[in-house]
Design an enzyme around this catalytic site. Structure first.
Site, short mmCIF file in Angstrom:
data_model
loop_
_atom_site.label_atom_id
_atom_site.label_comp_id
_atom_site.label_asym_id
_atom_site.label_seq_id
_atom_site.Cartn_x
_atom_site.Cartn_y
_atom_site.Cartn_z
N PHE A 2 0.86 -1.19 0.00
CA PHE A 2 0.00 0.00 0.00
C PHE A 2 0.89 1.23 0.00
O PHE A 2 1.72 1.41 0.88
CB PHE A 2 -0.93 0.02 1.22
N ASP A 37 9.15 2.89 1.68
CA ASP A 37 7.93 3.55 2.13
C ASP A 37 7.81 3.32 3.63
O ASP A 37 7.43 2.23 4.07
CB ASP A 37 6.73 2.97 1.38
N LYS A 56 2.07 10.19 8.16
CA LYS A 56 1.35 9.70 9.33
C LYS A 56 1.86 10.34 10.63
O LYS A 56 1.54 11.47 10.94
CB LYS A 56 1.40 8.17 9.37
#
Length: 433
Positions: free
Chosen positions: A147, A232, A261
């Site tokens: 993702f 990532d 985040k």
């Protein structure tokens, strides 16, 4: 409808039903509506209290309403909000300096989310490859079940067809390989590859840690072919795994790293980190963002980094990991018909459903929520725990108590179910990228 807005718009009564009435239905949020939170404690519209083991999907790693972060933001709110990219500002310069000092990187680019950070990383990789080797070197290799965000480019790179159906035609020159499969990587990473993007620990894909040997093999293959290695770390970064970034534990240095985040503890900010040599390929005018690197977001991120990147703080994350993992291992041993073996790193943990409970992770989290514990899923077969990094021993014990109580109701529900197979409604995987 073009009616004049009434003066009470900011205080009008709203409920969960309002979501269904006025928002685009891209999510299926819980029935309860949170209204206030502090630390790991959260209260809904009815005044019911919950223990939050989600951190807004690994975002509020310092907990809700952290006083030092609040103070830093409040001070900046009264100083300078926004300038536009025709000017720089002091907070962004301080944050870039701090991140480059704390990592392998020498240059930073700031944006607003993980998806934007990955978009920037992938654009940089293509630009770098085209300039240095020619346009034939353009293919991006990523992993199945990964993702990387929800833009058309990043969701296509993600390798989950359920997120790309209906959005075709998709960007070309993308390849997907199994995670942790070295032989598949060797077959896929050839001289036409511009970049390999990988999560050091797959989050949405099931909380699956990367095998260090696999990540080292990716590094070697990228070195051999001239491809860039992109890590990532949107979900795994900012102390979540017990080091500032997970790559430090893997002993593999990427060429580009993305973060978001927890970088802003809930204030929107993303970052792409890289070296001077690679960064020079994104020259003036080649990429940009209106809000990226604004004084508010970078002030918050600098305070978050200052708090998290301390030896004692990171050591506590590893200590909390041991406590929670001990509880999860015992839970799986006591209820093998419900759970498989837990896995993860630091405070990003996955509890797979057993074969007899496959597809029911959401059922379990709904029961836990009703009992006052907020949990995540990582697909239909994995319960995901991502508490704030400041979680206490008492909160760990309380979460364990509630999870055990939830198992009892989960099993009772299973006994009461009719013999006909369950037909589950599809649950969109949550993300904040």
């Amino acid at each position: 409808m073009n009616a004049q807005l009434d003066s009470g718009i900011a205080t009008r009564s709203v409920t969960r039903q309002t979501f269904d009435d006025v928002l685009v239905p891209t999510y299926a949020p819980a029935a309860m509506v949170p209204v206030r939170a502090s630390g790991l404690d959260l209260w809904d519209q009815e005044g019911k209290q919950y223990l939050d083991f989600t951190s807004g999907i690994a975002v509020t790693s310092l907990g809700h309403a952290h006083p030092e972060v609040n103070e830093a933001l409040t001070k900046q709110l009264n100083t300078l909000w926004h300038l536009g990219n025709g000017y720089t500002n002091e907070p962004v310069l301080r944050l870039a300096s701090a991140l480059t000092e704390a990592t392998f990187a020498e240059r930073a680019f700031f944006c607003n989310s993980g998806a934007e950070a990955n978009e920037a990383a992938l654009k940089l990789a293509r630009k770098y490859a085209h300039t240095k080797f020619g346009p034939h070197k353009s293919r991006i290799v990523s992993c199945l079940a990964s993702f990387h965000g929800r833009t058309l480019f990043t969701v296509s790179v993600g390798g989950q067809s359920k997120y790309t159906e209906g959005f075709e035609p998709l960007p070309p020159e993308l390849s997907h390989i199994p995670y942790n499969d070295i032989e598949a990587a060797r077959a896929a990473i050839t001289d036409d590859v511009a970049a390999v993007i990988v999560e050091p620990i797959q989050g949405e894909g099931g909380v699956i840690p990367g095998n260090p040997d696999y990540l080292k093999a990716l590094r070697e293959l990228c070195d051999q072919t001239g491809a860039l290695l992109i890590f990532d770390e949107v979900q795994s970064g900012m102390g979540r795994t017990g080091t500032l970034f997970a790559y430090e534990q893997m002993n593999v240095k990427p060429d580009v790293l993305t973060s978001a985040k927890a970088l802003g503890n809930g204030y929107p900010i993303g970052a792409m980190l890289t070296t001077t040599e690679i960064a020079k390929h994104l020259g003036v005018g080649s990429h940009g963002t209106t809000y990226g690197g604004n004084p508010l977001a970078t002030t918050v991120a600098l305070k978050v980094l200052e708090i998290i990147n301390q030896p004692a703080f990171l050591a506590r994350v590893k200590e909390a990991n041991v406590a929670i993992m001990t509880n999860l291992l015992q839970l799986a041993a006591d209820f093998p018909q419900v759970f498989g073996q837990p896995r993860g790193m630091g405070l990003l943990l996955g509890l797979p459903m057993a074969e007899t409970s496959k597809g029911r992770s959401k059922d379990f989290t709904k029961i836990a929520e009703k009992m006052g514990l907020m949990l995540l899923i990582a697909g239909p077969d994995v319960v995901r725990l991502a508490p704030a990094l400041i979680v206490s021993d008492a909160q760990i014990a309380e979460a364990n108590r509630i999870m055990r109580a939830a198992v009892a109701e989960f099993l009772a529900d299973a006994i009461d179910e009719p013999a006909a197979p369950r037909k589950e409604a599809p649950v969109p995987a949550p993300d904040a990228a």
